[in-house]
Each structure stands twice: as structure tokens, then as C-alpha cells.
Design a protein around this motif. Structure first.
Motif, PDB file in Angstrom:
ATOM      1  N   ARG A  97      30.151  34.720  53.620  1.00  0.00           N
ATOM      2  CA  ARG A  97      30.854  35.922  53.207  1.00  0.00           C
ATOM      3  C   ARG A  97      32.353  35.781  53.487  1.00  0.00           C
ATOM      4  NH1 ARG A  97      29.425  39.233  49.720  1.00  0.00           N
ATOM      5  NH2 ARG A  97      30.386  40.984  50.759  1.00  0.00           N
ATOM      6  N   ASN A  98      32.663  35.087  54.588  1.00  0.00           N
ATOM      7  CA  ASN A  98      34.056  34.770  54.894  1.00  0.00           C
ATOM      8  C   ASN A  98      34.291  33.368  54.323  1.00  0.00           C
ATOM      9  OD1 ASN A  98      36.294  33.559  56.255  1.00  0.00           O
ATOM     10  ND2 ASN A  98      36.223  35.203  57.734  1.00  0.00           N
ATOM     11  N   ARG A  99      35.009  33.258  53.201  1.00  0.00           N
ATOM     12  CA  ARG A  99      35.006  31.986  52.497  1.00  0.00           C
ATOM     13  C   ARG A  99      36.324  31.752  51.764  1.00  0.00           C
ATOM     14  NH1 ARG A  99      33.404  36.212  49.824  1.00  0.00           N
ATOM     15  NH2 ARG A  99      33.322  36.342  47.575  1.00  0.00           N
ATOM     16  N   TRP A 100      36.498  30.489  51.346  1.00  0.00           N
ATOM     17  CA  TRP A 100      37.633  30.124  50.506  1.00  0.00           C
ATOM     18  C   TRP A 100      37.251  30.330  49.045  1.00  0.00           C
ATOM     19  CZ3 TRP A 100      42.376  29.251  52.227  1.00  0.00           C
ATOM     20  CH2 TRP A 100      42.563  28.849  53.557  1.00  0.00           C
ATOM     21  N   VAL A 101      38.103  30.993  48.296  1.00  0.00           N
ATOM     22  CA  VAL A 101      37.836  31.244  46.878  1.00  0.00           C
ATOM     23  C   VAL A 101      39.071  30.850  46.065  1.00  0.00           C
ATOM     24  CG1 VAL A 101      37.219  32.943  45.136  1.00  0.00           C
ATOM     25  CG2 VAL A 101      36.304  33.158  47.450  1.00  0.00           C
ATOM     26  N   LEU A 102      38.838  30.071  45.014  1.00  0.00           N
ATOM     27  CA  LEU A 102      39.924  29.645  44.139  1.00  0.00           C
ATOM     28  C   LEU A 102      40.491  30.839  43.392  1.00  0.00           C
ATOM     29  CD1 LEU A 102      41.279  26.945  43.149  1.00  0.00           C
ATOM     30  CD2 LEU A 102      39.763  27.106  41.179  1.00  0.00           C
ATOM     31  N   VAL A 103      41.789  30.861  43.219  1.00  0.00           N
ATOM     32  CA  VAL A 103      42.446  31.988  42.570  1.00  0.00           C
ATOM     33  C   VAL A 103      41.872  32.242  41.174  1.00  0.00           C
ATOM     34  CG1 VAL A 103      44.319  30.563  41.626  1.00  0.00           C
ATOM     35  CG2 VAL A 103      44.696  33.009  42.046  1.00  0.00           C
ATOM     36  N   ASP A 104      41.473  31.178  40.467  1.00  0.00           N
ATOM     37  CA  ASP A 104      40.926  31.331  39.107  1.00  0.00           C
ATOM     38  C   ASP A 104      39.595  32.074  39.091  1.00  0.00           C
ATOM     39  OD1 ASP A 104      43.102  29.856  38.414  1.00  0.00           O
ATOM     40  OD2 ASP A 104      42.018  28.056  37.830  1.00  0.00           O
ATOM     41  N   ASN A 105      38.898  32.092  40.226  1.00  0.00           N
ATOM     42  CA  ASN A 105      37.561  32.702  40.281  1.00  0.00           C
ATOM     43  C   ASN A 105      37.579  34.138  40.788  1.00  0.00           C
ATOM     44  OD1 ASN A 105      36.474  30.275  39.389  1.00  0.00           O
ATOM     45  ND2 ASN A 105      36.166  29.510  41.461  1.00  0.00           N
ATOM     46  N   LEU A 106      38.752  34.690  41.004  1.00  0.00           N
ATOM     47  CA  LEU A 106      38.861  36.058  41.512  1.00  0.00           C
ATOM     48  C   LEU A 106      39.016  37.062  40.375  1.00  0.00           C
ATOM     49  CD1 LEU A 106      41.386  35.406  44.429  1.00  0.00           C
ATOM     50  CD2 LEU A 106      38.993  36.069  44.702  1.00  0.00           C
ATOM     51  N   ASP A 107      38.477  38.254  40.595  1.00  0.00           N
ATOM     52  CA  ASP A 107      38.749  39.348  39.658  1.00  0.00           C
ATOM     53  C   ASP A 107      40.249  39.635  39.665  1.00  0.00           C
ATOM     54  OD1 ASP A 107      36.070  39.588  39.169  1.00  0.00           O
ATOM     55  OD2 ASP A 107      35.755  41.175  40.641  1.00  0.00           O
ATOM     56  N   ASP A 108      40.740  40.119  38.543  1.00  0.00           N
ATOM     57  CA  ASP A 108      42.176  40.398  38.437  1.00  0.00           C
ATOM     58  C   ASP A 108      42.652  41.340  39.536  1.00  0.00           C
ATOM     59  OD1 ASP A 108      42.382  38.773  36.247  1.00  0.00           O
ATOM     60  OD2 ASP A 108      42.270  40.396  34.782  1.00  0.00           O
ATOM     61  N   ASP A 109      41.879  42.395  39.809  1.00  0.00           N
ATOM     62  CA  ASP A 109      42.286  43.378  40.811  1.00  0.00           C
ATOM     63  C   ASP A 109      42.383  42.749  42.198  1.00  0.00           C
ATOM     64  OD1 ASP A 109      42.370  45.285  38.859  1.00  0.00           O
ATOM     65  OD2 ASP A 109      40.398  46.135  39.325  1.00  0.00           O
ATOM     66  N   VAL A 110      41.368  41.953  42.565  1.00  0.00           N
ATOM     67  CA  VAL A 110      41.366  41.304  43.885  1.00  0.00           C
ATOM     68  C   VAL A 110      42.484  40.281  43.974  1.00  0.00           C
ATOM     69  CG1 VAL A 110      40.031  39.829  45.445  1.00  0.00           C
ATOM     70  CG2 VAL A 110      38.903  41.713  44.253  1.00  0.00           C
ATOM     71  N   ARG A 111      42.668  39.504  42.892  1.00  0.00           N
ATOM     72  CA  ARG A 111      43.730  38.492  42.880  1.00  0.00           C
ATOM     73  C   ARG A 111      45.101  39.131  43.089  1.00  0.00           C
ATOM     74  NH1 ARG A 111      43.737  36.992  37.683  1.00  0.00           N
ATOM     75  NH2 ARG A 111      41.953  35.607  37.969  1.00  0.00           N
ATOM     76  N   ASN A 112      45.341  40.232  42.406  1.00  0.00           N
ATOM     77  CA  ASN A 112      46.636  40.906  42.525  1.00  0.00           C
ATOM     78  C   ASN A 112      46.862  41.436  43.940  1.00  0.00           C
ATOM     79  OD1 ASN A 112      47.221  40.418  39.832  1.00  0.00           O
ATOM     80  ND2 ASN A 112      46.342  42.357  39.137  1.00  0.00           N
TER      81      ASN A 112
END
Length: 404
Positions: free
Chosen positions: A226-241
Motif C-alpha cells: 500500500r506504501n509503494r512507488w508509482v510511476l507518474v504515468d500510472n497515476l490518475d490526473d487528480d492524484v498526479r496533480n
């Protein structure tokens, strides 16, 4: 006659003491989960454990903040136990003691000291044993049920390996989140109230990850990733922003999802895979000279510095420096330039720089380790099956709430 009267008194006292002890631990029924009961004692003791784990004072306000979530976790625990028992899953005493020592960080031969410590802290060890027994039974049961059903083919590994290589050089975020779901459709007000209770815990300087572990309403919170590394391309727009605007360690609340709210915390940010790449090069710098003229001179990586003899141009040789230790602008130029060639001019604070690339070392095996990839795929499939199974059990099991 006196003897019979004496026996009657003794029995009465024993029954009374037994009843008092039973009442002390039972008190009142809150919830029944099929044949399993959750009492006010169960809930109170679990709340006490949660507050201690979060380093919060045991008071009415804090108890009220955690009560609903702790009760839901208790219900899930009972469900896990009930389902595991159907398949005759058992946990040996020594197995349980070994897990308790690992969870609470003490040597196994100091188990009795640990029990004494709990007594001083007024914590019921039976509550701890019951909680961990249910988790152990569930892990053993789900392994038996799902492990043999999971298959991993070569194309899956190849796809993930290619994805990993394509990620190199892209931004990754390590973040924690706490999700609050609308219990009823569009019931945003009550969901926000639950979120605000958790925010009050975070404002008390409780560990975000400990709070998330207890209060994230995604049923898969036991998943260690649950605590993890996530690539920016794989994030929802809202979370990425949101993450793009956060500083490391910063928290953002009130993030609206399709069916609830989220609280996010940015733990770390990095460029993926850079630690697996090293470069060797010669850096030439000058404030006055046009460094492009170096490209026409007979300079290579084997040349001695004395051979450069370049007025107003300084040089320094760099060997085997990791990409994540370089300025991003240097890495970008090194990445696209072939060995033996010069990069384009790099201007920093009025100083011109140019790099002669001497060597590149790509430790691809550090990124694409097929054995680790297979383990990752297996873990993801296993967690998905186990969590879906638990979600369905929660929906279909007979849970009855009683008035306290």
C-alpha cells in the motif's frame, strides 16, 4: 447439614466470581458475525491497542475517533476466522508465540517477560493472541486456497520487464494514502466526517502510516505494498496533480474520488532506475570560451590533461558516477550522447560546460530481474484473489448490530 451449607456457600462464591470475571470481559454484545460475538470488552481492548500504537492518549475524544474503524476491523477479523475454521485451519501455540515475538520485537525466550510487561500496561494478552491467530489462520487458508490457482506465463514477465526498462528516467512517487468510501451513494457528508476524525489524529502527530494501516477503508490495507512507488504515468490526473505540488513529507486532505475522499502524503520522489546507471566523462568548463571548438581538436578519453593545454578552460575527469548523483541536465545530455563524443553545451549560472562521454554502464539486471518480476506478479495476483474473496465474504455474511 452444616457441611452441605458450607459446600453451597463455596459453590455460590465460585459461581459469583466466575460470573464477575465473565461480565468483566463480556460486558455487552455489540455485533454478531454469524456465530461469533463482538463484545464491548473486545472493542474497548482493541481501541486501547490502537491508541497505544498511534501514541495517543486514551480519552473519550480519541476513542470516538477510532471506534468505527476498529469495529469494522474486528468484523473482518471474525470473518477471516470463521472462513478459515471451515477448512480446519489451525495455529499451534509455538507458531503463535513466534509471530508475537516478531511483531512486537522481543526474543522468543523472553515471552514471559513480555506477558508481564503487558500486565503492567493493563493490556490483555488474550486480545493480542486472538487478533494474530485470526491473521495467521487467514494467511494459511488463503495460501492453501489460491497459491495453486496462480499461473505466470513468459509473456507476462516479458511485458513487465519491458515496462520497467521504459520507466527508466521517469518520475516516481512514493506516497501513502487513506481512502474513505461513501457508505451510501453520494453520502459525502458522513464520509467527510470520518475523514475529519482521522485528520484530528494526524494533527496529534500520529504516524501517517500507522493511521493509514488502521483507517484506510480499502479492504486490502493488509497488502504491504500500500506504501509503494508509482510511476507518474500510472497515476490518475487528480492524484498526479496533487503529488506534483507537494513537498516531501507534506499531507493533502479532502481529495475527492468517484465514491469518497482521500488523504495523501508524499513520502519520497525519485527518477526511476537512475541508481542502476553509471557514467564516466571529462567535464570542460569556461566562462569565456566557446567550448564547441573542442569538438574539432584531437581530444579523447585517453588523453592526458596536460595534452589539453586549453587556455581559460578547466577540466575534470569523473569516473563511475551514478546517474542519480548527477544534475538532471547533465544526465539528460549524457543519456543521449554516444561514448567518445561530446554533449551539447550546458550552461549553468553563466558558466558553459561540455562533457566528453568516456563510458556508460547500464546494470540492466538490477532493473530487470526476472525472478523478482515473477515474485511481484505472483504477489499481485494472490492479493487480488484474497482481497476479492474477503470483500465478497463481507457482503454476504450475516452481521447483526445490537444497541449498546
Amino acid at each position: 447439614m452444616i457441611y452441605r451449607y458450607f459446600i453451597f456457600v463455596i459453590l455460590f462464591i465460585l459461581l459469583l466470581e466466575t460470573k464477575l470475571l465473565s461480565d468483566e470481559k463480556f460486558e455487552g454484545l455489540i455485533v454478531s458475525v454469524d456465530s461469533e460475538a463482538i463484545t464491548t470488552y473486545d472493542l474497548s481492548e482493541r481501541i486501547k491497542l490502537v491508541l497505544k500504537a498511534l501514541n495517543l492518549e486514551d480519552n473519550i475524544k480519541n476513542r470516538d475517533s477510532v471506534r468505527d474503524r476498529v469495529l469494522e476491523l474486528l468484523i473482518l477479523e471474525k470473518i477471516k476466522k470463521i472462513e478459515s475454521e471451515k477448512f480446519n485451519v489451525e495455529i499451534a501455540d509455538e507458531e503463535l508465540k513466534d509471530v508475537i515475538s516478531n511483531v512486537y520485537g522481543f526474543p522468543l525466550d523472553e515471552y514471559e517477560k513480555f506477558k508481564n510487561f503487558l500486565e503492567l500496561e493493563k493490556i490483555d494478552i488474550d486480545v493480542i493472541k486472538e487478533q494474530l491467530t485470526a491473521e495467521l489462520m487467514w494467511k494459511k487458508f488463503t495460501r492453501q486456497k489460491f497459491s495453486s490457482k496462480i499461473t505466470i506465463n513468459k509473456s507476462e514477465v516479458d511485458t513487465l520487464a519491458n515496462n520497467l526498462m521504459n520507466k527508466v528516467g521517469k518520475v516516481e512517487y512514493n506516497y501513502s494514502e487513506i481512502l474513505f468510501k461513501n457508505v451510501k451513494e453520494n453520502d459525502w457528508e458522513n464520509t467527510k466526517k470520518r475523514m475529519n476524525k482521522v485528520l484530528s489524529l494526524l494533527e496529534s502527530k500520529s504516524s501517517f502510516d500507522l493511521v493509514a494501516k488502521k483507517f484506510d477503508e480499502n479492504i486490502s490495507t493488509t497488502n504491504p505494498e500500500r506504501n509503494r512507488w508509482v510511476l507518474v504515468d500510472n497515476l490518475d490526473d487528480d492524484v498526479r496533480n496533487v503529488l506534483n505540488k507537494l513537498d516531501v513529507g507534506e499531507i493533502k486532505s479532502g481529495i475527492k474520488t468517484k465514491n469518497g475522499y482521500k488523504i495523501l502524503k508524499l513520502n519520497e520522489k525519485r527518477i526511476f532506475g537512475l541508481e542502476a546507471f553509471t557514467y564516466s566523462f571529462i567535464k570542460f568548463s569556461s566562462f569565456n570560451r566557446d567550448l564547441n571548438e573542442l569538438k574539432s581538436k584531437n581530444i579523447n578519453c585517453e588523453s592526458n590533461e596536460d595534452e589539453f593545454n586549453l587556455e581559460d578552460i578547466s577540466s575534470v575527469s569523473i569516473e563511475n558516477i551514478k546517474a542519480n548523483e548527477l544534475l538532471e541536465i547533465f544526465h539528460d545530455e549524457l543519456k543521449k550522447t554516444n561514448i567518445g563524443f561530446f554533449t551539447d553545451i550546458i550552461e549553468i549560472s553563466g558558466e558553459n560546460n561540455i562533457l566528453l562521454v568516456c563510458d556508460k554502464f547500464d546494470k540492466e539486471n538490477q532493473i530487470v530481474n526476472r525472478e523478482k518480476i515473477e515474485t511481484k506478479i505472483f504477489s499481485e495476483k494472490f492479493n487480488q484473489l484474497a482481497n476479492t474473496y474477503l470483500t465478497n465474504l463481507r457482503k454476504n455474511i450475516n452481521v447483526k448490530f445490537f444497541t449498546e
